[in-house]
Design a protein around this motif. Structure first.
Motif, PDB file in Angstrom:
ATOM      1  N   ASP A  95      -2.006  -4.084  -5.943  1.00 58.69           N
ATOM      2  CA  ASP A  95      -0.831  -2.808  -5.445  1.00 58.69           C
ATOM      3  C   ASP A  95      -0.797  -1.993  -4.474  1.00 58.69           C
ATOM      4  OD1 ASP A  95       0.453  -2.624  -8.014  1.00 58.69           O
ATOM      5  OD2 ASP A  95      -0.703  -0.905  -9.064  1.00 58.69           O
ATOM      6  N   SER A 131      -3.466   4.411  -5.858  1.00 58.97           N
ATOM      7  CA  SER A 131      -3.092   4.505  -7.408  1.00 58.97           C
ATOM      8  C   SER A 131      -2.985   5.734  -7.557  1.00 58.97           C
ATOM      9  CB  SER A 131      -4.533   4.095  -7.504  1.00 58.97           C
ATOM     10  OG  SER A 131      -5.374   4.650  -6.984  1.00 58.97           O
ATOM     11  N   HIS A 168      -2.971   8.086 -13.392  1.00 67.15           N
ATOM     12  CA  HIS A 168      -2.770   6.463 -12.996  1.00 67.15           C
ATOM     13  C   HIS A 168      -3.847   5.867 -12.400  1.00 67.15           C
ATOM     14  CE1 HIS A 168       0.618   9.165 -13.956  1.00 67.15           C
ATOM     15  NE2 HIS A 168       1.339   8.359 -13.747  1.00 67.15           N
ATOM     16  N   ARG A 169      -5.306   6.340 -11.651  1.00 67.55           N
ATOM     17  CA  ARG A 169      -5.952   5.867 -11.413  1.00 67.55           C
ATOM     18  C   ARG A 169      -6.483   4.724 -11.429  1.00 67.55           C
ATOM     19  NH1 ARG A 169      -8.817   9.514  -6.791  1.00 67.55           N
ATOM     20  NH2 ARG A 169      -7.377   9.323  -4.838  1.00 67.55           N
ATOM     21  N   TRP A 177      -4.857   2.280 -13.199  1.00 65.49           N
ATOM     22  CA  TRP A 177      -4.628   0.891 -12.196  1.00 65.49           C
ATOM     23  C   TRP A 177      -5.507  -0.031 -12.836  1.00 65.49           C
ATOM     24  CZ3 TRP A 177      -8.259  -0.190  -8.785  1.00 65.49           C
ATOM     25  CH2 TRP A 177      -8.157  -1.951  -7.774  1.00 65.49           C
ATOM     26  N   ASN A 201      -4.550  -3.237 -13.642  1.00 66.88           N
ATOM     27  CA  ASN A 201      -4.533  -4.508 -13.017  1.00 66.88           C
ATOM     28  C   ASN A 201      -5.889  -5.153 -13.302  1.00 66.88           C
ATOM     29  OD1 ASN A 201      -2.653  -2.814 -12.095  1.00 66.88           O
ATOM     30  ND2 ASN A 201      -2.788  -3.235 -10.603  1.00 66.88           N
TER      31      ASN A 201
END
Length: 577
Positions: free
Chosen positions: A288, A382, A393-394, A397, A401
């Motif tokens: 990302d 992120s 959201h971190r 991720w 991911n």
């Protein structure tokens, strides 16, 4: 499995008129290496054992012995591939300000659409693109400038179109194109060239990538890619374009289907700067870093971010390059090196450097001590909130991911109102509320709580603000400036093989968990295989994919990971239902 364009059910190609009947999709009847394809046997249906273990180990999973990495397929080339092909074959740089088809995505995500279809509007866009390419063709050897005639035009087509179509042309296809060039009542030579190139670039053999092998239409099981299809699959995987001259020569003489020749070509290609740049871009998408370029922050809260954004992105690419080609997978989570210039070093409290050129620096103490998890570029990308902390959201991720964890249900209908009620609470208090009450939130769909599965991975980054700057106090507490608390508990089962919650203290603890197990390395291998193939090989469940993962977990080399995918027997075949 070769498909005649006049009978295949691609109705939209009727819009192309006579262009649609110039020939066939596939390798063409003139394929000199055609006999090297053939059916390589059918999938046995027997299953083996997936012995891989994630962090803490996993339960063995079945895999399909002899399965390929992808199905037999026709796939429409992407806009980026279109640009690359016309540049590499015809020497034309398609204008960066002009889209080939639809508007370019600015999501920062890796873009491919395996099921893309040729719609009527897309045909019109390709027609405009073909006109643009023709208008930019200033050289057509052996034709001299301004003196294009039928003889040299035919020579030009025979010399250039095979690479563009990724296979030889038949005499009938050449005759069809020359019939367009020689149409009566075309007033200028420029118009003759334009119409001919329009036909060549609208032909399905140009727009579609063929991975069908030489099997008959009734074949089932598994087919070997022809030499031309294998060259195309390899070149699009590593160059996002057509085969270079040496790879093309190995397709022409049919030798590429020999494993030793394929391995030699992969080894050669992996040393090319263009290949390394393309593969690094895939890793950048996977991690990302590409989203950094489209990330927006509140200019009041982070007034320097926009100016630093290009530098942060360049820093991320230098970080990746140092690991991909000379480092080890574990370095992704252990290195403290950050690439910075004077402005970035000053903004992020890094060891001082001078000038505008990025240089490697090593922070001291607990700053930026968990590799990619604490790289400023990743921390900024992120955290998608425009202002303030963004542990959600971190955490997501990492969850998606790095762990390839199962998809979570969408937020419950009342998520926004619940979040609004928490305004004024500290980041830790908000997380504690979600953890304590989420199982009872109507419609959450997670049973024991969704946020409990990923919030922990965001909470361990509390020492870094929304653009990735290290801090020692928490601005969200009341009053602001309370001590940082970056401890967290990872829910049982999130790290594969765990049956009890796992306590972590900061990002470095999480990094150590990731390199001790193999869940993250397996996830990376899955992602890279998917990006290279433009298809998830998990669908076929080939045991060869497990061999790729085992090798990557053992050697930790990204370059060897790519090579093992591209030289695997499962790369050179396709499954047919």
């Amino acid at each position: 499995m070769r498909t005649n364009l006049c009978t295949r059910n691609l109705a939209v190609l009727g819009l192309l008129g006579m262009v649609a009947c110039l020939g066939t999709i596939g390798d063409g009847s003139s394929d000199p290496a055609g006999s090297s394809g053939g059916v390589a046997g059918s999938t046995s249906g027997s299953s083996g054992s997936n012995a891989g273990s994630g962090s803490g180990g996993t339960t063995p999973q079945s895999c399909m012995q002899g399965a390929s990495f992808a199905p037999a397929r026709l796939s429409l080339i992407s806009d980026d591939q279109y640009r690359n092909v016309v540049h590499d074959v015809f020497g034309v740089t398609f204008p960066a300000t002009t889209n080939v088809t639809a508007a370019s995505s600015n999501s920062g995500s890796y873009a491919y659409d395996e099921g893309a279809a040729l719609q009527a509007t897309t045909v019109q866009e390709y027609q405009r693109a073909a006109d643009t390419v023709a208008s930019l063709m200033t050289s057509m050897p052996p034709c001299t400038t301004g003196a294009v005639n039928a003889t040299c035009m035919e020579t030009y087509l025979r010399n250039t179109l095979p690479r563009a179509w990724r296979r030889p042309l038949t005499d009938g296809e050449i005759a069809g194109l020359m019939a367009i060039f020689n149409m009566p009542n075309v007033q200028t030579v420029a118009r003759q060239v334009q119409l001919t190139m329009e036909a060549a670039l609208l032909h399905p053999a140009f727009l579609y990538r063929s991975e069908l092998g030489n099997a008959t239409a009734t074949a089932t099981g598994k087919v070997q890619l022809t030499a031309y299809e294998l060259a195309s699959a390899l070149s699009f995987a590593v160059l996002n374009s057509v085969p270079d001259p040496e790879l093309w020569a190995k397709a022409q003489d049919g030798s590429l289907t020999q494993p030793s020749v394929l391995a030699a070509q992969v080894s050669r290609l992996m040393t090319l700067p263009a290949v390394q740049a393309n593969l690094m871009k895939k890793v950048s998408y996977y991690l990302d870093f590409e989203k950094l370029l489209v990330t927006q922050k509140d200019t009041t809260a982070y007034p320097t971010f926009a100016a630093l954004q290009p530098t942060l992105y360049q820093s991320s690419q230098m970080f990746l390059s140092s690991i991909l080609w000379t480092g080890h997978f574990s370095d992704l989570f252990t290195t403290k090196t950050i690439y910075a210039n004077q402005a970035m070093a000053a903004a992020y409290g890094l060891p001082a450097v001078s000038g505008t050129q990025l240089q490697p620096v090593t922070p001291t103490g607990d700053m930026y001590n968990a590799g990619v998890l604490t790289q400023p570029a990743l921390l900024a990308a992120s955290a998608t909130n425009a202002v303030g902390d963004d542990v959600i959201h971190r955490g997501l991720w990492v969850y998606y991911n790095l762990l390839c964890a199962p998809a979570l249900p969408p937020p419950p209908p009342n998520a926004a109102s619940v979040a609004a009620n928490l305004t004024g609470e500290s980041t830790r208090q908000q997380a504690a509320y979600r953890d304590a009450t989420e199982p009872g939130i109507a419609g959450s769909g997670c049973g024991t709580g969704c946020h409990g599965r990923f919030d922990a991975f965001g909470l361990v980054t509390m020492s870094y603000d929304g653009i990735g700057r290290y801090r020692t106090t928490d601005p969200s507490t009341t009053p602001p400036g309370g001590p940082i608390d970056d401890t967290a508990t990872v829910a049982a089962g999130v790290l594969l093989g765990t049956t009890t919650p796992t306590a972590v203290n900061g990002a470095s603890d999480v990094a150590q968990l990731f390199i001790k197990g193999r869940q993250v390395s397996d996830c990376a291998a899955d992602n890279m295989a998917t990006y290279v193939l433009e298809h998830s090989p998990d669908v076929e469940g080939s045991c060869e994919l497990q061999k790729v993962k085992d090798s990557f977990q053992s050697n930790g080399s990204f370059s060897q990971l790519f090579a093992s995918i591209l030289t695997s027997p499962a790369f050179a075949t396709r499954d047919i239902e």
